[in-house]
Motif scaffolding. Structure first.
Motif, PDB file in Angstrom:
ATOM      1  N   ASN A 199      -8.002  -1.251 -11.986  1.00  0.00           N
ATOM      2  CA  ASN A 199      -7.707   0.170 -12.183  1.00  0.00           C
ATOM      3  C   ASN A 199      -6.958   0.695 -10.964  1.00  0.00           C
ATOM      4  O   ASN A 199      -7.567   1.128  -9.983  1.00  0.00           O
ATOM      5  N   PRO A 200      -5.623   0.666 -10.981  1.00  0.00           N
ATOM      6  CA  PRO A 200      -4.849   1.085  -9.800  1.00  0.00           C
ATOM      7  C   PRO A 200      -5.013   2.564  -9.474  1.00  0.00           C
ATOM      8  O   PRO A 200      -4.701   2.986  -8.353  1.00  0.00           O
ATOM      9  N   GLY A 201      -5.526   3.352 -10.411  1.00  0.00           N
ATOM     10  CA  GLY A 201      -5.697   4.780 -10.161  1.00  0.00           C
ATOM     11  C   GLY A 201      -6.982   5.136  -9.447  1.00  0.00           C
ATOM     12  O   GLY A 201      -7.187   6.305  -9.093  1.00  0.00           O
ATOM     13  N   LEU A 202      -7.851   4.149  -9.207  1.00  0.00           N
ATOM     14  CA  LEU A 202      -9.113   4.436  -8.524  1.00  0.00           C
ATOM     15  C   LEU A 202      -8.837   4.847  -7.082  1.00  0.00           C
ATOM     16  O   LEU A 202      -8.143   4.150  -6.352  1.00  0.00           O
ATOM     17  N   PRO A 203      -9.374   5.984  -6.638  1.00  0.00           N
ATOM     18  CA  PRO A 203      -9.118   6.444  -5.263  1.00  0.00           C
ATOM     19  C   PRO A 203      -9.592   5.430  -4.237  1.00  0.00           C
ATOM     20  O   PRO A 203     -10.621   4.770  -4.428  1.00  0.00           O
ATOM     21  N   ARG A 204      -8.843   5.314  -3.160  1.00  0.00           N
ATOM     22  CA  ARG A 204      -9.202   4.398  -2.083  1.00  0.00           C
ATOM     23  C   ARG A 204      -8.425   4.766  -0.834  1.00  0.00           C
ATOM     24  O   ARG A 204      -7.409   5.459  -0.903  1.00  0.00           O
ATOM     25  N   PHE A 205      -8.884   4.272   0.307  1.00  0.00           N
ATOM     26  CA  PHE A 205      -8.086   4.343   1.524  1.00  0.00           C
ATOM     27  C   PHE A 205      -7.172   3.127   1.533  1.00  0.00           C
ATOM     28  O   PHE A 205      -7.648   1.983   1.494  1.00  0.00           O
ATOM     29  N   ALA A 206      -5.873   3.352   1.571  1.00  0.00           N
ATOM     30  CA  ALA A 206      -4.912   2.266   1.396  1.00  0.00           C
ATOM     31  C   ALA A 206      -4.379   1.744   2.719  1.00  0.00           C
ATOM     32  O   ALA A 206      -4.357   2.451   3.734  1.00  0.00           O
ATOM     33  N   GLY A 207      -3.945   0.491   2.685  1.00  0.00           N
ATOM     34  CA  GLY A 207      -3.306  -0.137   3.838  1.00  0.00           C
ATOM     35  C   GLY A 207      -2.260  -1.135   3.383  1.00  0.00           C
ATOM     36  O   GLY A 207      -2.193  -1.510   2.206  1.00  0.00           O
ATOM     37  N   TRP A 208      -1.481  -1.602   4.321  1.00  0.00           N
ATOM     38  CA  TRP A 208      -0.313  -2.440   4.034  1.00  0.00           C
ATOM     39  C   TRP A 208      -0.692  -3.705   3.268  1.00  0.00           C
ATOM     40  O   TRP A 208      -0.001  -4.113   2.340  1.00  0.00           O
ATOM     41  N   TRP A 209      -1.788  -4.362   3.666  1.00  0.00           N
ATOM     42  CA  TRP A 209      -2.117  -5.646   3.070  1.00  0.00           C
ATOM     43  C   TRP A 209      -2.723  -5.513   1.678  1.00  0.00           C
ATOM     44  O   TRP A 209      -2.846  -6.488   0.951  1.00  0.00           O
ATOM     45  N   GLY A 210      -3.092  -4.302   1.292  1.00  0.00           N
ATOM     46  CA  GLY A 210      -3.564  -4.089  -0.066  1.00  0.00           C
ATOM     47  C   GLY A 210      -2.438  -3.754  -1.023  1.00  0.00           C
ATOM     48  O   GLY A 210      -2.634  -3.696  -2.242  1.00  0.00           O
ATOM     49  N   HIS A 211      -1.247  -3.530  -0.487  1.00  0.00           N
ATOM     50  CA  HIS A 211      -0.075  -3.191  -1.294  1.00  0.00           C
ATOM     51  C   HIS A 211       0.453  -4.432  -2.020  1.00  0.00           C
ATOM     52  O   HIS A 211       0.296  -5.563  -1.555  1.00  0.00           O
ATOM     53  N   ASP A 212       1.091  -4.213  -3.132  1.00  0.00           N
ATOM     54  CA  ASP A 212       1.690  -5.271  -3.944  1.00  0.00           C
ATOM     55  C   ASP A 212       2.383  -6.308  -3.064  1.00  0.00           C
ATOM     56  O   ASP A 212       3.304  -6.003  -2.309  1.00  0.00           O
ATOM     57  N   GLN A 213       1.925  -7.547  -3.169  1.00  0.00           N
ATOM     58  CA  GLN A 213       2.397  -8.614  -2.289  1.00  0.00           C
ATOM     59  C   GLN A 213       3.892  -8.874  -2.431  1.00  0.00           C
ATOM     60  O   GLN A 213       4.585  -9.146  -1.441  1.00  0.00           O
ATOM     61  N   ASP A 214       4.424  -8.779  -3.643  1.00  0.00           N
ATOM     62  CA  ASP A 214       5.830  -9.102  -3.873  1.00  0.00           C
ATOM     63  C   ASP A 214       6.775  -8.092  -3.247  1.00  0.00           C
ATOM     64  O   ASP A 214       7.931  -8.419  -2.956  1.00  0.00           O
ATOM     65  N   SER A 215       6.301  -6.853  -3.056  1.00  0.00           N
ATOM     66  CA  SER A 215       7.186  -5.823  -2.490  1.00  0.00           C
ATOM     67  C   SER A 215       6.717  -5.338  -1.124  1.00  0.00           C
ATOM     68  O   SER A 215       7.243  -4.362  -0.592  1.00  0.00           O
ATOM     69  N   ARG A 216       5.745  -6.033  -0.536  1.00  0.00           N
ATOM     70  CA  ARG A 216       5.154  -5.573   0.728  1.00  0.00           C
ATOM     71  C   ARG A 216       6.196  -5.456   1.837  1.00  0.00           C
ATOM     72  O   ARG A 216       6.198  -4.505   2.616  1.00  0.00           O
ATOM     73  N   PHE A 217       7.102  -6.405   1.910  1.00  0.00           N
ATOM     74  CA  PHE A 217       8.054  -6.408   3.016  1.00  0.00           C
ATOM     75  C   PHE A 217       9.308  -5.578   2.741  1.00  0.00           C
ATOM     76  O   PHE A 217      10.238  -5.582   3.545  1.00  0.00           O
ATOM     77  N   LEU A 218       9.315  -4.858   1.630  1.00  0.00           N
ATOM     78  CA  LEU A 218      10.394  -3.899   1.420  1.00  0.00           C
ATOM     79  C   LEU A 218      10.190  -2.645   2.254  1.00  0.00           C
ATOM     80  O   LEU A 218      11.109  -1.844   2.427  1.00  0.00           O
TER      81      LEU A 218
END
Length: 441
Positions: free
Chosen positions: A267-286
């Motif tokens: 469920n991508p809409g679940l609230p959370r504290f986000a960080g870089w390594w939790g971001h979509d791996q395929d587009s992380r380095f964009l």
């Protein structure tokens, strides 16, 4: 499983000779005192160092020296996906799918992150239920989360205490409290194993009752993972957190881990504290704005995992997989039963202590807690002087008792032996005899 025990060194030695896991003791560095291996019973606090941990850590040090930053994408275990190597072992230990677990951060940080997502109080549903006397870090985390939401812990925190004269909680009492407060409860947060008493809580029953009342069910598995069998996915647990330096033998301050059930992880809409390594791996380095969480528990990662610490973690997890998780559980059950038998035999002569951990194997792990009504610290000090590594915990609920407290003993199946357990019982007998002599002088 052995059903009939004997209180003798030869019997303990015979059990060791029949133990198909005995060779795994050599996988660990046993501390020495006065030229002899100690009797190490504090795997519930800090597990021993796996010998192969040095090799795996040195491999990553060598990779760092050889590749520098390119180590993120070079070598047999590139750092970019390093955390993935822990998934198999963790999923086996907690009864989960690999996508539902991830090694990251430390325990209390992860508990706060989980509560950001799963403690969402409203005017009508704002309470947290937990056991009284939970590990202090959990108490601090819960209290601070309640205050962060503008709630008074005196009103919003429900702590379940044992009945008068008892040390452990009755399952029906836990369920009754959830039933009573359920309509106002946002989160039920319990331990898997209670750190002080060694009691195993019924994760499935607690989760079912929490869900029936519309609450979230979360667990701190610090003393449970690597100790007891769990089925977090099938039991529908919402989330869990743990550390890796106790029964997982992954080093002091070792990497923690989390479980997030797939119904939440997807469920991508679940609230959370986000960080870089939790971001979509395929587009992380964009390096673009707009957080897009990875599916599963990985979507709660903040930063890249500590590679050197996780190398030790992988070494320890691989030992568990090599030994076989069910075989370890079977040995743990028998080894702890032998310790229980020896302590009961001592209890026929001495009434100084009481084992407060439940007697039934299904209601405990490998830890047995010996509650001393008086002078327990003196007994503990004698044991320490004679090569026993255990731990002492003051009794938190009875401040008036003279020197009352618990000696926690955890015979870990990976490196403890039946002879260890027998020798401990002999030293405890000697300690009690000397203490009685001192009192009567």
């Amino acid at each position: 499983m052995t059903e009939v025990f004997e209180n003798s060194a030869s019997f303990a030695s015979d059990l060791d000779s029949k133990d198909e896991l005995q060779s795994f003791r050599r996988e660990f560095s046993i501390p020495q005192k006065n030229g002899k291996s100690v009797l190490y019973f504090t795997g519930n606090s800090l597990g021993l160092q796996p010998v192969r941990a040095r090799k795996l850590v040195e491999e990553e040090l060598a990779k760092w020296a050889q590749y520098g930053v390119d180590g993120h994408f070079e070598g047999g275990r590139p750092w970019f996906t390093y955390h993935e190597h822990a998934k198999k072992g963790l999923s086996v230990l907690v009864g989960a799918r690999e996508s539902e677990v991830v090694a990251m951060n430390n325990l209390t940080s992860n508990l706060h992150l989980m509560m950001v997502s799963f403690f969402r109080p409203t005017k009508s549903r704002f309470k947290i239920i937990m056991e009284a006397g939970a590990f202090p870090s959990d108490q601090y985390a819960v209290e601070s989360q309640l205050k962060f939401h503008g709630l008074d812990p005196e009103q919003a925190l429900i702590e379940i205490s044992p009945r008068e004269g008892e040390f452990t909680l009755r399952n029906k009492d836990i369920l009754q409290v959830i039933e009573e407060h359920g309509n106002e409860t946002a989160l039920v947060l319990m331990s898997g194993i209670q750190y002080y008493t060694g009691q195993k809580f019924n994760i499935k029953a607690i989760t079912e009752m929490a869900h029936q009342k519309g609450a979230v069910a979360g667990f701190d598995l610090a003393h449970a993972i690597g100790n007891i069998k769990m089925n977090l996915h099938d039991d529908q647990v919402d989330f869990a957190v743990w550390c890796s330096y106790k029964y997982l033998n992954s080093g002091p301050g070792g990497v923690s881990g989390v479980f997030v059930h797939e119904r939440h992880g997807d469920n991508p809409g679940l609230p959370r504290f986000a960080g870089w390594w939790g971001h979509d791996q395929d587009s992380r380095f964009l390096m673009q704005k707009g957080f897009k969480p990875m599916p599963g528990a990985d979507g709660w990662q903040l930063s890249n995992v500590n590679i050197l610490g996780t190398a030790a973690h992988l070494a320890a997890l691989n030992i568990v997989l090599d030994a076989g998780w069910q075989k370890l559980l079977d040995k743990s059950r028998n080894l702890t039963a032998y310790l229980q038998y020896l302590l009961a035999d001592l209890g026929k002569t001495f009434n100084d202590f009481k084992v407060i951990t439940p007697e039934k194997p299904d209601e405990r792990g490998c830890q047995l807690s010996l509650f001393f009504y008086r002078n327990g610290r003196e007994v503990f000090d004698f044991l320490t002087e004679n090569g026993v590594v255990a731990d002492w915990r003051e009794h938190p609920l009875n401040e008036t008792s003279e020197r009352a407290g618990v000696i926690r003993i955890a015979p870990v199946p990976l490196y403890n032996t039946y002879q260890d357990v027998f020798q401990f019982s002999r030293l405890l007998k000697l300690a009690l005899e000397k203490e009685h002599e001192r009192i009567t002088e």
